[in-house]
Structure formats: C-alpha cells, structure tokens
Design an enzyme around this catalytic site. Structure first.
Site, mmCIF file in Angstrom:
data_model
loop_
_atom_site.group_PDB
_atom_site.id
_atom_site.type_symbol
_atom_site.label_atom_id
_atom_site.label_comp_id
_atom_site.label_asym_id
_atom_site.label_seq_id
_atom_site.Cartn_x
_atom_site.Cartn_y
_atom_site.Cartn_z
ATOM 1 N N CYS A 61 -1.722 -1.103 -4.085
ATOM 2 C CA CYS A 61 -2.725 -0.173 -3.555
ATOM 3 C C CYS A 61 -2.050 1.181 -3.360
ATOM 4 O O CYS A 61 -0.860 1.237 -3.061
ATOM 5 C CB CYS A 61 -3.277 -0.711 -2.242
ATOM 6 S SG CYS A 61 -4.661 0.220 -1.572
ATOM 7 N N ASP A 82 -10.827 4.408 -0.977
ATOM 8 C CA ASP A 82 -11.432 3.440 -0.059
ATOM 9 C C ASP A 82 -12.956 3.549 0.001
ATOM 10 O O ASP A 82 -13.505 4.650 -0.023
ATOM 11 C CB ASP A 82 -10.907 3.661 1.373
ATOM 12 C CG ASP A 82 -9.433 3.319 1.513
ATOM 13 O OD1 ASP A 82 -8.758 3.128 0.491
ATOM 14 O OD2 ASP A 82 -8.967 3.248 2.666
ATOM 15 N N ASP A 125 0.828 -1.205 0.000
ATOM 16 C CA ASP A 125 0.000 0.000 0.000
ATOM 17 C C ASP A 125 0.866 1.259 0.000
ATOM 18 O O ASP A 125 2.053 1.203 0.334
ATOM 19 C CB ASP A 125 -0.872 -0.046 1.261
ATOM 20 C CG ASP A 125 -2.100 0.834 1.160
ATOM 21 O OD1 ASP A 125 -2.273 1.519 0.137
ATOM 22 O OD2 ASP A 125 -2.895 0.834 2.121
ATOM 23 N N ARG A 135 -5.670 -2.165 -6.734
ATOM 24 C CA ARG A 135 -6.765 -1.303 -6.256
ATOM 25 C C ARG A 135 -6.922 -0.177 -7.252
ATOM 26 O O ARG A 135 -5.956 0.501 -7.591
ATOM 27 C CB ARG A 135 -6.417 -0.732 -4.895
ATOM 28 C CG ARG A 135 -7.208 -1.320 -3.771
ATOM 29 C CD ARG A 135 -8.664 -1.028 -3.788
ATOM 30 N NE ARG A 135 -8.829 0.262 -3.178
ATOM 31 C CZ ARG A 135 -8.593 0.483 -1.901
ATOM 32 N NH1 ARG A 135 -8.237 -0.474 -1.066
ATOM 33 N NH2 ARG A 135 -8.734 1.685 -1.429
HETATM 34 C C1 9PG Z 1 -4.632 1.211 5.982
HETATM 35 C C2 9PG Z 1 -5.488 1.602 4.795
HETATM 36 C C3 9PG Z 1 -6.186 0.397 4.138
HETATM 37 C C4 9PG Z 1 -6.895 0.859 2.873
HETATM 38 C C5 9PG Z 1 -5.901 1.540 1.951
HETATM 39 C C6 9PG Z 1 -5.257 2.709 2.664
HETATM 40 O O1 9PG Z 1 -4.826 9.706 4.033
HETATM 41 N N1 9PG Z 1 -5.208 9.168 2.976
HETATM 42 O O2 9PG Z 1 -5.396 9.803 1.935
HETATM 43 C C7 9PG Z 1 -5.442 7.738 2.973
HETATM 44 C C8 9PG Z 1 -5.900 7.119 1.814
HETATM 45 C C9 9PG Z 1 -6.150 5.755 1.836
HETATM 46 C C10 9PG Z 1 -5.933 5.016 2.974
HETATM 47 C C11 9PG Z 1 -5.472 5.618 4.126
HETATM 48 C C12 9PG Z 1 -5.226 7.000 4.116
HETATM 49 O O3 9PG Z 1 -6.237 3.674 2.974
HETATM 50 O O4 9PG Z 1 -6.501 1.967 0.784
HETATM 51 O O5 9PG Z 1 -7.474 -0.248 2.210
HETATM 52 O O6 9PG Z 1 -5.251 -0.618 3.845
HETATM 53 O O7 9PG Z 1 -4.626 2.262 3.871
HETATM 54 O O8 9PG Z 1 -4.068 2.323 6.592
#
Ligand code: 9PG
Length: 437
Positions: A323, A342, A282, A338
C-alpha cells in the site's frame, strides 16, 4: 529528457497517465483537460514521485503512458519496469503531441482500447520476469475506515464477535494504524492496546487469521526509532523528508543499513511469533526515495531489497499486501496491491487533490489499473464500506464488484443497516474473476 516520439493529434485524441504509487492519480484525459496534480507540498511528497514535478499542462506517466485515437493505441512502457521507471512526459505543440522520457522506453502499437494495450504489455512482462500467477486472496475485515487512529482493542474484539453473530465470511482480522504508539515503533503499544499479542491470540482463538498494518520504511519525527537511530535514515545527517502526516514530519528508513535491516527482522519475527500471517505494509514508497544510503544503490534497488527481507522473514505462506507502494517496482514482490487512494465517505476530495481520500480518486485509479489484477498480483481497490453515511455507497459496491480482487470490509459491523449487511455479505462471498481485463 529526450524526445522519443511525436504524434499527430485530433479532437478524438485521449492520453492515459499511470502514476507512481498506489495513491498517485491514474486515469485517461481528453487532450486539453488539466491533469490531476498535488495541491500542497506535504501531500506531493507522500503521494507523488519525488523526482517528478511536471509543468502545468504537461501529461506525465511513471513508466507507463498511452495515447489513443479511436482503436489505435500507442503505449509507452518502461523497458525494464522493475529496475528503472522512466518518467514519460507529453506536451502539446500545435496539433502534435511531443513525448519525452528520461530512460529506456519501449513504444508499442496496439489495436483496441487502452486497458487491452496495458494488459497485453503486462502479460509479456509477467512471462519475461517469470511472475507466478497470484494466489487467491483471503477475505478480511480492517479497522481503519471506521475507527482510524482512535481504534481500541475493544473495537477489534467487538467486531470479531459481530462477524460471528452476523455470519460474515471473513478470513483475516486486520488491525490497522493505531495499535502502536508511534509510526516506526512497531513493538511499542499505544495506551488503547494493553495486550497486543493477547489480542492477536484472541483473534486466532475465534478461528480467524491475524493481520497487521505497518509502515515499515517510514520513521516519524516523534518515534523512539528516530531518537535512537538517526543514522538509519535515508540521507543520513540531512534526512530526506517524505511527507507530513499524524501531525509530524516523516523520514525514510535506509533498508540497506545493517542495523535497520536487523530491526525489520526483529519486528516481523516478533509478529510471526504472535501468530500474524497477513501484512498490510503501507507508505512503502518511502523505501524507494532517492537519497544517500549505506549501500550506494538506487532507491528502487533499496526498496526491493527491503521487500525481499520482509518476505524472507514472514515466509512464503504469509500474505503480503502493498500500500502506498510504487507499482512497477513491486512486480513479483507482493501478493496483493492497493491500486488506489483511500475510500472515504465523501465522493470528491475537499482538498481538490485526487490522491487524497475520496471515492472519485479511488474509482478512477481502480479502473485504470484493472489490467494489473491477476497478472502482477491481486488488485486491492480499497475496503468495502457499506454503511449509510457513505455518500455513494451503491456505486462504491459496484466498483468493488467489478474491479476488486481483494475483498475486505471496514465498517463497524454492528452499525450496518440491512442493505449494508447484505452488500457486505455478497461482496465477501462472490467469486473473484481471475482477470478484469
Ligand atoms: C493508516 C492509513 C490506512 C489507509 C492507507 C493509508 O497523507 N496522506 O497522503 C495519506 C494517504 C493515505 C493514507 C494516509 C495518509 O492512508 O491507505 O488504508 O492504512 O494509511 O494511516
């Protein structure tokens, strides 16, 4: 930026943007509609391309952009999508649309619709780059969308037993964010996971495959990794910021640094020894940001060398899900991808930023990227959530059914009502089409 085309527009003209990475908004607009853009700097650094900040009202595609009128589609596509991904901009000038790009773009005419034009282009790219047909994906259960970072080892065991009791056809149990103490310190357990290798052994003893979440190219401010190896960051003594999350600043691991590469080898070798053969990697956009690196290569080259290293260590049979990943630079490097921000209980994101968790952004991206499925990889539209608290769960299940190549449940399984359980069962068991376009 160089002008590459001018197109006569009408009331019927639509434009289509493809964003940089999994979470970057990607959709079709009527000309004049305001494009979806970040609302704050930290999220911009996470979910959008660092080099791109289009002026208001400018449409923007990262390596892919389309303009359509009726069944006439003009597609603008990166000439070499895994090496260089030009930013393609479109601004209105009277009744014309002026298209410009900062790299090599091929202009293609197509009769039909935008998904058809994208699919025809993707077929050619796959043939040219000899991308193998993707393997069928295993089904899964993921801890994130019920437990988030508060997940405990007991939650995993409880769901492992529940999926047995409920006879759900789940191949992989994937532990998401929360088992580790800090982002970057993948081998240091959080207090809620007293015996991480024991937990994965337990999953396998129950006849399921073991899966794990990492953000392998991310280094968080509070990590031991950063304290011990500040020289492993992209940007060196002026580390490149790649966002803010988990209440701390985020930096990028230099995947070309020999020390950082050894560290990645150790992490993924250890996971293999624990019996893990499914990896959700990720926030990998961090590996591709521009900045100073040990080897003077581009962000995209560094990113691909990081993915190559992971694949080499986990072996050809392990399943790799990207991801938060730049889409075009990942062609040929992951089993599944992905394609969306989310899913969340809410339909629309409270922040107004479509890259942030909510059903609306997830659906728009999933629809816009259907063409990728079965060509570049298996599309992951994000997890099945079917519990009553999901605002529009019927529509989400329908979306998964019509664009989901990867099927993974992410509810606390004992909390499902009968609709939720039946739907989860159906989505996990139904055959997956080889293509959605
Ligand atoms: C775990 C998650 C999950 C999830 C992923 C990802 O701050 N942001 O923009 C942000 C975007 C996506 C995100 C977290 C923060 O989610 O897509 O399935 O694994 O990390 O932390």
């Amino acid at each position: 930026m160089e002008t590459i085309a001018e197109i006569q527009t009408s009331d019927e003209t639509v434009v289509h943007e493809q964003g940089w990475q999994s979470w970057s908004p990607s959709t079709t607009y009527r000309l004049g509609a305001a494009p979806h853009r970040p609302v704050d700097e930290d999220k911009r650094l996470i979910a959008y391309r660092h080099t791109t900040a289009p002026a208001p009202g400018t449409y923007c595609g990262e390596g892919l952009f389309a303009v359509a009128e009726g069944d006439s589609v003009t597609l603008f596509a990166a000439t070499d999508p895994t090496a260089e991904v030009p930013t393609i901009l479109a601004v209105r000038a009277g009744d014309r649309l002026v298209i410009s790009a900062n790299g090599s773009v091929e202009i293609r005419q197509h009769t039909g619709d935008i998904p058809g034009a994208l699919a025809a282009w993707a077929d050619e790219v796959c043939a040219r780059l000899a991308v193998p047909a993707p393997r069928p994906a295993p089904t899964g259960w993921c801890s994130w969308y019920e437990y988030f970072t508060d997940v405990t080892a007991d939650d995993i065991v409880d769901n492992l037993e529940a999926m047995e009791d409920l006879q759900l056809p789940i191949d992989v149990v994937q532990v998401d964010d929360g088992y580790q103490r800090e982002v970057g310190d993948w081998l240091v357990p959080s207090g809620r996971f007293p015996d991480v290798p024991g937990l994965f052994a337990h999953i396998r003893d129950h006849g399921r495959r073991a899966g794990i979440w990492t953000a392998p190219f991310l280094v968080a401010e509070r990590s031991e990794l950063l304290a011990e190896h500040p020289d492993w960051l992209v940007g060196k003594e002026n580390p490149v910021r790649v966002g803010h999350n988990w209440g701390q600043q985020l930096y990028a691991l230099d995947t070309t640094h020999p020390g950082a590469r050894d560290y990645l080898r150790t992490v993924f070798t250890t996971f293999a020894e624990w019996g893990i053969d499914y990896h959700k990697i990720d926030f990998v956009y961090a590996g591709a940001v521009p900045g100073r690196r040990h080897a003077g290569v581009s962000g995209i080259e560094a990113y691909r060398s990081g993915l190559e290293l992971i694949r080499e260590v986990i072996g050809p049979d392990a399943y790799l899900l990207g991801c938060g990943a730049p889409q075009l630079p990942s062609i040929g490097m992951v089993d599944a991808m992905r394609v969306s921000p989310d899913i969340a209980l809410e339909y629309a994101p409270g922040s107004g930023d479509l890259s942030q968790p909510a059903q609306l952004g997830a659906v728009l991206n999933g629809e816009s990227r259907r063409f990728q499925h079965g060509r570049f990889w298996v599309n992951d539209p994000d997890c099945i959530v079917a519990r009553p608290a999901v605002e529009h769960r019927i529509e989400w299940a329908e979306h998964i059914s019509t664009s989901g190549g990867l099927r993974a449940s992410s509810d606390g399984l004992r909390g499902l009502d009968s609709w939720g359980l039946d739907t989860t069962h159906r989505l996990l068991a139904e055959p997956i089409p080889s293509h959605f376009v």
